[in-house]
Design a protein around this motif. Sequence first.
Motif, PDB file in Angstrom:
ATOM      1  N   ALA A   1     -28.978   8.385  -7.998  1.00 50.64           N
ATOM      2  CA  ALA A   1     -28.396   7.810  -6.777  1.00 50.64           C
ATOM      3  C   ALA A   1     -29.492   7.853  -5.718  1.00 50.64           C
ATOM      4  CB  ALA A   1     -27.199   8.642  -6.325  1.00 50.64           C
ATOM      5  N   ASP A   2     -29.247   7.175  -4.623  1.00 54.99           N
ATOM      6  CA  ASP A   2     -30.215   7.175  -3.538  1.00 54.99           C
ATOM      7  C   ASP A   2     -29.988   8.425  -2.705  1.00 54.99           C
ATOM      8  OD1 ASP A   2     -31.749   6.823  -1.341  1.00 54.99           O
ATOM      9  OD2 ASP A   2     -31.161   4.743  -0.997  1.00 54.99           O
ATOM     10  N   ILE A   3     -30.810   9.428  -2.933  1.00 56.26           N
ATOM     11  CA  ILE A   3     -30.585  10.681  -2.203  1.00 56.26           C
ATOM     12  C   ILE A   3     -31.760  10.988  -1.269  1.00 56.26           C
ATOM     13  CG2 ILE A   3     -29.097  11.648  -4.000  1.00 56.26           C
ATOM     14  CD1 ILE A   3     -31.852  13.547  -4.171  1.00 56.26           C
TER      15      ILE A   3
ATOM     16  N   ILE B   1     -39.567   2.678  -5.293  1.00 57.22           N
ATOM     17  CA  ILE B   1     -39.744   4.040  -4.779  1.00 57.22           C
ATOM     18  C   ILE B   1     -40.915   4.086  -3.796  1.00 57.22           C
ATOM     19  CG2 ILE B   1     -38.614   5.272  -6.681  1.00 57.22           C
ATOM     20  CD1 ILE B   1     -41.483   5.827  -7.743  1.00 57.22           C
ATOM     21  N   GLY B   2     -41.384   2.917  -3.382  1.00 60.95           N
ATOM     22  CA  GLY B   2     -42.432   2.913  -2.364  1.00 60.95           C
ATOM     23  C   GLY B   2     -42.932   1.505  -2.135  1.00 60.95           C
ATOM     24  N   ASP B   3     -43.526   1.282  -0.971  1.00 61.69           N
ATOM     25  CA  ASP B   3     -44.242   0.026  -0.746  1.00 61.69           C
ATOM     26  C   ASP B   3     -45.532   0.365  -0.023  1.00 61.69           C
ATOM     27  OD1 ASP B   3     -42.755   0.570   1.672  1.00 61.69           O
ATOM     28  OD2 ASP B   3     -43.427  -1.392   2.358  1.00 61.69           O
ATOM     29  N   PHE B   4     -46.619  -0.216  -0.486  1.00 62.07           N
ATOM     30  CA  PHE B   4     -47.950   0.207  -0.045  1.00 62.07           C
ATOM     31  C   PHE B   4     -48.855  -0.980   0.266  1.00 62.07           C
ATOM     32  CE2 PHE B   4     -46.431   3.656  -2.711  1.00 62.07           C
ATOM     33  CZ  PHE B   4     -46.745   4.773  -1.952  1.00 62.07           C
TER      34      PHE B   4
ATOM     35  N   GLY C   1     -39.761  -6.265   4.999  1.00 61.64           N
ATOM     36  CA  GLY C   1     -38.960  -5.067   4.790  1.00 61.64           C
ATOM     37  C   GLY C   1     -39.724  -3.803   5.133  1.00 61.64           C
ATOM     38  N   SER C   2     -38.992  -2.707   5.144  1.00 63.62           N
ATOM     39  CA  SER C   2     -39.592  -1.437   5.520  1.00 63.62           C
ATOM     40  C   SER C   2     -38.974  -0.342   4.644  1.00 63.62           C
ATOM     41  CB  SER C   2     -39.270  -1.239   7.003  1.00 63.62           C
ATOM     42  OG  SER C   2     -39.669   0.000   7.452  1.00 63.62           O
ATOM     43  N   TRP C   3     -39.784   0.676   4.346  1.00 63.54           N
ATOM     44  CA  TRP C   3     -39.321   1.755   3.476  1.00 63.54           C
ATOM     45  C   TRP C   3     -38.128   2.493   4.106  1.00 63.54           C
ATOM     46  CZ3 TRP C   3     -38.792   3.512  -1.107  1.00 63.54           C
ATOM     47  CH2 TRP C   3     -38.424   4.846  -1.318  1.00 63.54           C
ATOM     48  N   ALA C   4     -37.195   2.883   3.250  1.00 60.51           N
ATOM     49  CA  ALA C   4     -35.970   3.613   3.609  1.00 60.51           C
ATOM     50  C   ALA C   4     -34.959   2.698   4.294  1.00 60.51           C
ATOM     51  CB  ALA C   4     -36.231   4.858   4.447  1.00 60.51           C
TER      52      ALA C   4
ATOM     53  N   TYR D   1     -36.240  -1.170   1.519  1.00 65.55           N
ATOM     54  CA  TYR D   1     -36.794  -0.711   0.241  1.00 65.55           C
ATOM     55  C   TYR D   1     -36.340   0.725  -0.005  1.00 65.55           C
ATOM     56  CZ  TYR D   1     -39.804  -4.636   1.492  1.00 65.55           C
ATOM     57  OH  TYR D   1     -40.263  -5.866   1.889  1.00 65.55           O
ATOM     58  N   ARG D   2     -35.503   0.896  -1.006  1.00 67.66           N
ATOM     59  CA  ARG D   2     -34.980   2.219  -1.376  1.00 67.66           C
ATOM     60  C   ARG D   2     -34.779   2.227  -2.884  1.00 67.66           C
ATOM     61  NH1 ARG D   2     -31.993   4.871   3.368  1.00 67.66           N
ATOM     62  NH2 ARG D   2     -31.637   6.457   1.804  1.00 67.66           N
TER      63      ARG D   2
END
Length: 803
Positions: free
Chosen positions: A371-373, A527-530, A672-675, A678-679
């Motif tokens: 799950a997204d924790i 799980i990330g964007d870089f 988009g932006s992390w969290a 992007y999740r």
Amino acid sequence: MKSHAKVVVVGGGVVGASVLYHLTKAGWKDVLLIERAELTSGSTWHAAGGMHTVNGDPNVAKLQQYTIELYKEIERISGQSCGVHITGGIMLAGTRERLDWLKMAKARGRYLGMDLEIITVEEAAKLFPLMDKKHFAGGMFDPIEGHVDPYGVTHAYAKSAQIGGAEIVRHTRVTDLKARADGSWDVITDHGNVHAEHVVNAAGLWAREVGRMVGIELPILAMEHQYLITGDMAELAGKKEQLHCIDFEGEIYIRQERGGMLMGTYERAGVPWSAVTTPWDFGQDLLPNDLERIAPSLEVGFAHFPALEGAGIKKVVNGPFTFAPDGNPLVGPIRGLKNFWVACGVMAGFSQGGGVGLALSRWMVDGDPGADIWGMDVARYGDWTTLAYTNAKVRENYSRRFSIRFPNEELPAARPLRTTPIYEKLEAEHAVFGDYCGLEHALWFAPTADEAEDHISFRRSNAHPHVAAECRAVQNSVGLLEISNYGKFDIRGPGAADWLSHMMANRVPPVGRIALTPMLNERGKLIGDFTMCRIAADHVFLIGTYAAETYYMRWFERHLPASGVSIRPCAMEYVGLSVAGPHSRALLQSLVRDDLSTAAFPFMSFRRMEIGMVPGYLGRVSFTGDLGYEIWVTTDYQRALYESLAKAGRAYGLKLFGGRALNAMRIEKSFGSWAREYRPIYGPFEAGLDRFVDFKKSEFIGRSAAAEEKHSGGALRLLSFKVDATDADAIGDEPIWHDGKTVGWVTSGAFGHRVNHSLALGYVPAALAKADAGFEIEIIGERRKAHRLTGPAFDASGARMRA
Ligand SMILES: Cc1cc2nc3c(=O)[nH]c(=O)nc-3n(C[C@H](O)[C@H](O)[C@H](O)COP(=O)(O)OP(=O)(O)OC[C@H]3O[C@@H](n4cnc5c(N)ncnc54)[C@H](O)[C@@H]3O)c2cc1C
């Protein structure tokens, strides 16, 4: 006690017992729980046992729903009653802002399947006759609220786990933990040792001490907490059990306890307990009462619920329980330690204990929490959470437990802690700062010192026109933004490029170039964007989200080969400034010898350069959607860089801009932006990142799952919307409606000043990705028409940033 176990769980409170049960449920039977005294001997035994589903983080709310539903299951397996009383609950609002907050919570609850209802004061008083109506403006009813028996719940988990094969040893204290070379652990106790493959720290009040056994300092602190139980009340005699009630203004919660009422409070002047070390001889003890400390809350409570005052106080409970700085649990594996897991800092064990156990057990057994924790991942914290920082933040969080956190509200505790060399310079320009990982960063700039303050609100605030001016400067001339608050990683070695190619979904760029890339897990989820910046054949500068630095490093280190590659987080060694806007090139060119024309230094170039006297790296990238550059320098040079840009910038109409303007501009570009967008619950195709997944290159983590998603199209789609909003914009987590049904949720929203329209990004089912009409977004309880955009609102062709 046996001498070997696959898992040793340290601590038999509600959380440890839940972890133990969930491990057996997931199929791991050789599991052992070691408890220092009796089960529940930490904070669990004296808890008020209240439970609810509402939480500020929708992903945590889902786990709370799961926890409450679980009680039937463990009662059935164990035969042990959990003492569940589902009474339903009301949350009472005393102000318009609180009512707005409740409307937003109700709206969010829609897509979580929660059945929440906004009610009038009259309706509230019918449901909860003890309240005095004159203090309230309305409320929200939640049918799934109530309370449980803490002893019963813990023992129901424990018995269910034992039935599933687990062993529980009581009156045995873990005194030390020693890692073996193969990643397994020697668990040293006062009654012999156990060799364990995995260790779980579920030591609650002593989790810090157990953490110290393995050399880590967990950011948790116990706070004293008091509740009282009144004498029997005539008003309750012969009536159905009273509802749970939260009175936000009084920072009070109330429920029935036999013939009287239980009233607890999160007082403003909260007191930490055992700030540095927790005594091992603290057992099933209570702390001395201090009614004076909670007198201001009690006064409000007795005014709002007058019958309680006349009932007299039968009993007062003062007990400690632990909090992380943001009040959410700390769950997951610890970076740098093999097979060492934590499940602690759980301040609402009876709402969250089940969800924590489920997520951790899946993580241990399947390698993924399922799950997204992110909101409770222990890796959301880093080095800045010193003991004193945690102390200040936990006290602040405790004192505001029921306070509204407005979307534009920055909290003052433990600030300023971390600053960059230009902090005072930005302050002199009337920056309004925000706190991000303990680091001060400018949110927006006010025209005068007197105006440099956010008026907190759910609606457009006093910052609106100033942020507009910043966006227009970027659109028409040039803006300067500090970008130090990114995570940066220095990757080197002959194997660096191949390793990175395996870790990331996109192709590693050639030397001198930049590539954006998602990072996927084996399930093909984000799980990330870089941003990958190739400095040399064997050297890459990687830029990502700073808040996720520990989270990323935990993943990177797990996948690092024995030799050939090294990776080092270097967030504060390199700080940055960005210039953006049509005049940004001319401004930079006035300071740089290299040719910055598009022919010589095109979009997505990266090179070492001297900017005036300052050596640094210059990248031509754009998060604003306009022509733009990012400059990275070692921290000692940032001040000089700032001064030379500010001086040269005068000729080009340079204006400072902050994080709020950047956020608005990236939403105008549908970036988009992390969290947010992007999740780990979204795939790259769902998130619209298709062009950054390169199936032509060699194998990478998540490739086959991503290929499947490409083939199926995925379940969701990230869309951009123009919203007919007038005085409040979406901020995130609002429901998206289509043809009268809730179909999705907003991930980000802002007013787009360059396009003069309110905007939102959000996920809907893939089948609706092309629907032309019928969308609405619910903002503070009002459904606003939303128009699906087929591309970015600003400069859809991307010509400006490539110019
Ligand atoms: C007054 C009060 C009211 C509360 N009200 C509510 C409420 O209404 N609703 C709600 O959800 N929550 C409430 N809570 C919070 C709730 O009690 C906690 O969320 C919960 O108890 C946390 O459980 P835990 O298992 O993490 O920790 P703990 O209960 O502290 O358990 C940790 C266990 O680990 C054992 N242990 C520690 N170190 C070792 C070691 N080295 N070796 C062996 N054993 C060890 C301890 O003996 C202890 O039994 C309240 C708390 C208090 C104090």
